[in-house]
Design a protein around this motif. Structure first.
Motif: not given
Length: 153
Positions: A127-153
């Motif tokens: 999974l690769q997501v590029n959201a560079i320069g998206c001013p409306l992406v903040g902590d909640a967007g990063l948290a959503a990405l973190a939820l997609r990570l496997p627990t054994d990373v």
């Protein structure tokens, strides 16, 4: 009408910086995607007329056997949260690689990123997501990405 060859398994097109390409063009292109397609790579970077309606058209035409999707809609000012949500709804269950670039899409925010990343995709290996320069992406967007990570990373 004439479409792409039905035996086609890989389709890569780059229409970056074509300001006259919009939702209608994308809808026409994806309407003829072969059902056996396994890899789809589309770049519409800086296509200023492309918006969420185009992503909805793509979503409704994604072949069920698709294994890899690479989509670059960076610098498309009309792409927003609703487009990402509709795109998410069309992703096939067997998708193993997903690469999305929405860099500098000023209408993409936490809600769109979260809805796009939400889902039961157990087959996604890359999974690769590029959201560079998206001013409306903040902590909640990063948290959503973190939820997609496997627990054994």
């Amino acid at each position: 009408g004439v479409g792409l060859p039905s035996h086609l398994t890989h389709f890569h097109v780059d229409f970056a910086e074509c300001p006259l390409i919009g939702d209608v063009g994308l809808a026409a292109l994806v309407s003829c995607l072969p059902q056996q397609l396994q890899q789809l790579q589309l770049s519409f970077r800086r296509c200023s007329k492309l918006g969420s309606t185009g992503l909805a058209a793509l979503s409704s035409c994604i072949p069920p056997e698709l294994d890899q999707l690479h989509l670059n809609v960076s610098d498309c000012p009309a792409i927003g949260d609703d487009g990402l949500a509709s795109l998410r709804n069309g992703l096939p269950p067997r998708l193993s690689q997903l690469q999305l670039s929405v860099a500098n899409c000023k209408l993409v925010g936490d809600a769109g990123l979260a809805s796009f990343l939400d889902g039961p995709d157990k087959h996604i290996q890359r999974l690769q997501v590029n959201a560079i320069g998206c001013p409306l992406v903040g902590d909640a967007g990063l948290a959503a990405l973190a939820l997609r990570l496997p627990t054994d990373v």
